[in-house]
Design an enzyme around this catalytic site. Structure first.
Site, PDB file in Angstrom:
ATOM      1  N   LYS A  17       9.027  -4.741  13.954  1.00 34.84           N
ATOM      2  CA  LYS A  17       9.465  -4.122  12.700  1.00 34.84           C
ATOM      3  C   LYS A  17      10.299  -2.878  12.971  1.00 34.84           C
ATOM      4  O   LYS A  17      11.329  -2.642  12.329  1.00 34.84           O
ATOM      5  CB  LYS A  17       8.249  -3.776  11.846  1.00 34.84           C
ATOM      6  CG  LYS A  17       7.545  -4.988  11.248  1.00 34.84           C
ATOM      7  CD  LYS A  17       6.158  -4.665  10.753  1.00 34.84           C
ATOM      8  CE  LYS A  17       6.135  -3.620   9.665  1.00 34.84           C
ATOM      9  NZ  LYS A  17       4.773  -3.427   9.138  1.00 34.84           N
ATOM     10  N   GLY A  36      -5.342  -5.319   5.277  1.00 29.89           N
ATOM     11  CA  GLY A  36      -4.535  -6.240   4.482  1.00 29.89           C
ATOM     12  C   GLY A  36      -5.075  -7.652   4.475  1.00 29.89           C
ATOM     13  O   GLY A  36      -5.136  -8.315   3.429  1.00 29.89           O
ATOM     14  N   ARG A  37      -5.506  -8.138   5.640  1.00 35.87           N
ATOM     15  CA  ARG A  37      -5.970  -9.537   5.726  1.00 35.87           C
ATOM     16  C   ARG A  37      -7.376  -9.701   5.174  1.00 35.87           C
ATOM     17  O   ARG A  37      -7.895 -10.817   5.123  1.00 35.87           O
ATOM     18  CB  ARG A  37      -5.893 -10.016   7.175  1.00 35.87           C
ATOM     19  CG  ARG A  37      -6.662  -9.169   8.180  1.00 35.87           C
ATOM     20  CD  ARG A  37      -6.259  -9.520   9.600  1.00 35.87           C
ATOM     21  NE  ARG A  37      -6.836  -8.650  10.604  1.00 35.87           N
ATOM     22  CZ  ARG A  37      -6.330  -7.468  10.956  1.00 35.87           C
ATOM     23  NH1 ARG A  37      -5.250  -6.998  10.347  1.00 35.87           N
ATOM     24  NH2 ARG A  37      -6.886  -6.740  11.913  1.00 35.87           N
ATOM     25  N   GLU A  80      10.104  -5.768   3.938  1.00 32.14           N
ATOM     26  CA  GLU A  80      10.322  -7.056   3.277  1.00 32.14           C
ATOM     27  C   GLU A  80       9.951  -6.982   1.793  1.00 32.14           C
ATOM     28  O   GLU A  80      10.696  -7.456   0.926  1.00 32.14           O
ATOM     29  CB  GLU A  80       9.491  -8.154   3.954  1.00 32.14           C
ATOM     30  CG  GLU A  80       9.843  -8.414   5.408  1.00 32.14           C
ATOM     31  CD  GLU A  80       8.986  -7.606   6.370  1.00 32.14           C
ATOM     32  OE1 GLU A  80       8.868  -8.018   7.534  1.00 32.14           O
ATOM     33  OE2 GLU A  80       8.421  -6.565   5.943  1.00 32.14           O
ATOM     34  N   HIS A 130      -2.450 -38.586  10.280  1.00 30.52           N
ATOM     35  CA  HIS A 130      -1.240 -39.357  10.564  1.00 30.52           C
ATOM     36  C   HIS A 130      -0.173 -38.509  11.247  1.00 30.52           C
ATOM     37  O   HIS A 130       1.000 -38.875  11.266  1.00 30.52           O
ATOM     38  CB  HIS A 130      -0.701 -39.975   9.268  1.00 30.52           C
ATOM     39  CG  HIS A 130      -1.633 -40.990   8.680  1.00 30.52           C
ATOM     40  ND1 HIS A 130      -1.532 -42.337   8.956  1.00 30.52           N
ATOM     41  CD2 HIS A 130      -2.709 -40.847   7.862  1.00 30.52           C
ATOM     42  CE1 HIS A 130      -2.501 -42.977   8.315  1.00 30.52           C
ATOM     43  NE2 HIS A 130      -3.219 -42.096   7.652  1.00 30.52           N
ATOM     44  N   GLU A 172      -4.556 -12.118  13.768  1.00 32.10           N
ATOM     45  CA  GLU A 172      -4.202 -10.704  13.656  1.00 32.10           C
ATOM     46  C   GLU A 172      -5.413  -9.830  13.953  1.00 32.10           C
ATOM     47  O   GLU A 172      -5.277  -8.700  14.412  1.00 32.10           O
ATOM     48  CB  GLU A 172      -3.652 -10.399  12.255  1.00 32.10           C
ATOM     49  CG  GLU A 172      -2.938  -9.060  12.166  1.00 32.10           C
ATOM     50  CD  GLU A 172      -2.157  -8.884  10.873  1.00 32.10           C
ATOM     51  OE1 GLU A 172      -0.952  -9.204  10.852  1.00 32.10           O
ATOM     52  OE2 GLU A 172      -2.758  -8.441   9.872  1.00 32.10           O
ATOM     53  N   LYS A 225       0.827  -1.206   0.000  1.00 36.87           N
ATOM     54  CA  LYS A 225       0.000   0.000   0.000  1.00 36.87           C
ATOM     55  C   LYS A 225       0.862   1.256   0.000  1.00 36.87           C
ATOM     56  O   LYS A 225       0.646   2.174  -0.799  1.00 36.87           O
ATOM     57  CB  LYS A 225      -0.940  -0.013   1.211  1.00 36.87           C
ATOM     58  CG  LYS A 225      -1.927   1.156   1.222  1.00 36.87           C
ATOM     59  CD  LYS A 225      -2.832   1.128   2.441  1.00 36.87           C
ATOM     60  CE  LYS A 225      -3.835   0.003   2.368  1.00 36.87           C
ATOM     61  NZ  LYS A 225      -4.838   0.063   3.456  1.00 36.87           N
TER      62      LYS A 225
END
Length: 554
Positions: free
Chosen positions: A518, A281-282, A225, A398, A367, A219
Site C-alpha cells: 500500500k 477489521g476481519r 481504495e 466437478h 491475515e 475506520k
C-alpha cells in the site's frame, strides 16, 4: 528481545513450541501412526464414527474421519495446555492488550455480549458503548426499511451500496449472501471494494441515484481504495440528481471514527456509526461494519446473529478442550500442518447461500496467522497458517475434488451442511446431503486395487481408478442456515484461528503484511500520473513497467 507489552501476555514458564513435551511427543506419535489407514482405524473400532463426535451450541461435529487416535487427541490437548491456551483465552476476555504490536485489546467478543455484561478496556466497561451503537443502527435501519428516510428528491431508499475493503467488505458480502433468504427483497444491495473502476461502474449501472444510499466503511476515512470509490460515488450521485453538495447527506452515511473527515466529505456526523480500535477489521462484521447486513435482514435478525456469536463465545470460554468445538478444530489444523506437512485446508460448504464463506475465511485465517515471527519477535522454525480455499458443493466436485482425492498433496477438508433447507424443492436437498456423506466416505476409505479389479477393470486401467483414501475430513452439521446459525459458524472459525495462533505463538490480530504494498502504491501513483517524466528510483523491473504504462497512456 521481548517488549514490555509482550511480557504482559506471555506465560514465562511456557517453553518455545518445538521444545514443549507435548510437541516432542506428538512428533514421535505422528511417526508411529503416519502409515495407519482410516480403514484400519474404523475396522479396529466399530463405534469410532459414533464416538468421535461432538455436539455443542447447536453444531454437530464428526471428526472420526481424521488420521488420529485417542492418544493423538490427548497429546493435542496437552499441547494446548502447555501453550497456555486457557490463560490466553482469559486474557482476551479480560480485555488485556494481547495485540502487542499495536498495544490493543482484542474484544470482538464484546460486540455480541448481552446488555448487562461487563467487559473492561483500561478499566472501562465497553458493553454499554456497543449497545449504544447497536441501538443507533437499529433506529437508522428502521427508518430506511420503513421508507421514513428519503433521499434528496423525497423518494425512499431502495438501493444500498456498501463501500469498503477487506473486513469492511468481505464480512458484509458474505453475510448478505448467506442470509439472502431473510433479506428485504424490495431492496437491492451491492458491494464495492476493488479500486478497479469496473467494480463501481457495474455496481451502480442499473440503479436510480435518487433511491440509492451509500455506506462508506473506513475506520480512518483515509483508506485509499475505499475513499477513491467513495469520491467516485459522490461524483456519480451529484451528476445523476443534479443536486447541491448538501444532498450528499441524504444519500451517504459513514462507518468510521474520524468525524472530521466524515464531515469534510459531506456526511452528517449524526449518521456516523463508530467502532473501536479493539475490533480488528476481519473480526468486525457484527459491529457497525454490519450496517448493510442489518438493513438487509432487519434489526431482529441481526440480534439473533449476535446471539449465535455469543453462544459459541461462551462455549469456547468454558468448555474443556477435548469437548471444545473451536479448540478441537484449531488443534486438528495444527496436527496436519505441523506433523503431516499439509499446506492447505479446504472449506467446502454444501449450501449455496454460503458461497462467499470460503473467501471470508481466507482473510480471517490467513491475515490472522500468516506470520513468520513469534510474539517475542523471533523467527519461527515451523509452519504456521495454511492456505484456506474452497467453493460450495456440489460445484467443487466437478473441478478441484480430483486433486483432493488422487493428488499428491494431503488436503484436510471441512464439510459444512444443514439438515434442512429453506428452499425445499423435491429431491434436491437429499441429493445434496448424499453428496456430502459420499465425499467424506470416499476420501476416508477410497477404493483399493482389488476392489477396482473386481469391477472388471482391465489391469492397465487399474492404477488410474485406485483411490488411496486416508484423506482426512471434518463434517459439521447444523439444523438450518439462519442468522443465529451464521453467527455460530463465524465464531467457530474465529476461535479456531485464535487456538492456532496461540499454539504457534504468533499475533493473530495485526496485519503488517498488507502495509508495504500500500505504501509503495502511494509512491507509484504520482509517477504514473505525472505530466512530466518522473525520476524513477525503483528496481529495473518496476521502472520499466512504469515507463511502459506511461507510454501506453500517450
Amino acid at each position: 528481545m521481548a517488549t514490555p507489552a509482550a511480557e504482559e501476555i506471555k506465560n514465562p514458564h511456557v517453553e518455545p513450541l518445538t521444545q514443549r513435551n507435548a510437541w516432542k511427543a506428538l512428533q514421535a506419535h505422528s511417526e508411529k501412526i503416519r502409515d495407519l489407514h482410516l480403514r484400519t482405524l474404523f475396522a479396529d473400532d466399530p463405534k469410532r464414527g459414533e464416538r468421535m463426535t461432538l455436539e455443542a451450541a447447536g453444531l454437530f461435529l464428526d471428526y472420526s474421519k481424521n488420521r488420529i487416535t485417542d492418544e493423538t487427541l490427548r497429546l493435542l490437548v496437552e499441547l494446548a495446555q502447555e501453550s497456555g491456551l486457557k490463560q490466553r483465552i482469559e486474557a482476551m476476555y479480560r480485555g488485556d492488550k494481547i495485540n502487542i504490536t499495536e498495544k490493543r485489546a482484542v474484544l470482538h467478543i464484546a460486540l455480541r455480549a448481552p446488555k448487562g455484561a461487563s467487559i473492561l478496556v483500561d478499566g472501562e466497561n465497553v458493553v454499554p458503548q456497543v449497545h449504544e451503537v447497536l441501538d443507533k443502527m437499529t433506529a437508522f435501519a428502521n427508518r430506511i426499511r420503513s421508507g421514513q428516510w428519503t433521499g434528496h428528491s423525497g423518494k425512499p431508499i431502495k438501493n444500498v451500496v456498501n463501500i469498503g475493503i477487506g473486513g469492511s467488505d468481505l464480512g458484509p458480502v458474505m453475510a448478505y449472501e448467506a442470509l439472502r433468504h431473510f433479506s428485504d427483497r424490495d431492496m437491492t444491495f451491492r458491494f464495492v471494494s476493488n479500486v478497479d473502476g469496473t467494480d463501481f461502474a457495474e455496481a451502480v449501472h442499473d440503479l436510480d441515484a435518487e433511491e440509492t444510499l451509500f455506506i462508506v466503511s473506513s475506520k480512518t476515512f483515509t483508506t485509499l481504495e475505499t475513499m477513491t470509490n467513495a469520491h467516485t460515488a459522490r461524483t456519480w450521485l451529484l451528476e445523476k440528481i443534479g443536486g447541491h453538495q448538501s444532498s450528499v447527506a441524504k444519500h451517504f452515511v459513514a462507518v468510521s471514527t474520524n468525524a472530521a473527515e466524515v464531515s469534510k466529505f459531506g456526511i452528517d456526523t449524526a449518521n456516523m456509526f463508530g467502532f473501536w480500535d479493539w475490533v480488528g477489521g476481519r473480526y468486525s462484521m457484527d459491529s457497525a461494519i454490519g450496517l448493510s447486513t442489518m438493513l438487509a435482514i432487519g434489526p431482529e435478525n441481526f440480534q439473533k446473529m449476535l446471539e449465535g456469536f455469543h453462544e459459541i463465545d461462551e462455549h469456547f470460554r468454558t468448555a474443556p478442550f477435548e469437548r471444545n468445538l473451536p479448540a478441537l478444530l484449531g488443534l486438528l489444523t495444527v496436527w496436519y500442518i505441523n506433523f503431516f506437512d499439509a499446506h492447505t485446508v479446504a472449506i467446502l460448504p454444501y449450501d449455496q447461500y454460503l458461497k462467499r464463506f470460503p473467501a471470508y475465511l481466507q482473510q480471517l485465517t490467513m491475515e490472522s496467522n500468516g506470520k513468520h515471527v513469534t510474539l517475542d519477535g523471533n523467527r519461527v522454525n515451523y509452519a504456521t497458517c495454511p492456505i484456506y480455499w474452497g467453493e460450495p458443493g456440489t460445484n467443487g466436485q466437478h473441478s478441484f475434488y480430483q486433486l483432493i482425492h488422487q493428488g499428491t498433496r494431503l488436503i484436510p477438508c471441512d464439510f459444512i451442511t444443514f439438515y434442512r433447507t429453506v428452499n425445499n424443492l423435491g429431491r434436491h436437498h437429499d441429493m445434496l446431503i448424499a453428496n456430502v456423506f459420499a465425499q467424506t466416505e470416499a476420501l476416508a476409505f477410497g477404493k483399493t486395487p482389488e476392489q477396482v479389479k473386481a469391477e472388471g477393470t482391465p489391469d492397465w486401467l487399474v492404477p488410474h481408478r485406485v483411490f488411496e483414501g486416508n484423506r482426512p475430513s471434518n463434517t459439521i452439521l447444523a439444523d438450518e442456515l439462519t442468522p443465529k446459525m451464521l453467527g455460530k459458524l463465524v465464531a467457530l472459525y474465529e476461535h479456531s484461528v485464535f487456538t492456532q495462533g496461540t499454539i504457534w505463538q504468533v499475533n493473530s490480530f495485526d496485519q503488517w503484511g498488507v502495509e508495504l504494498g500500500k505504501a509503495l502504491a502511494q509512491r507509484i501513483i504520482p509517477e504514473l500520473e505525472s505530466k512530466t517524466e518522473p525520476e524513477l528510483k525503483h528496481d529495473s523491473s518496476t521502472n520499466n513497467l512504469i515507463r511502459r504504462y506511461r507510454k501506453s497512456k500517450g
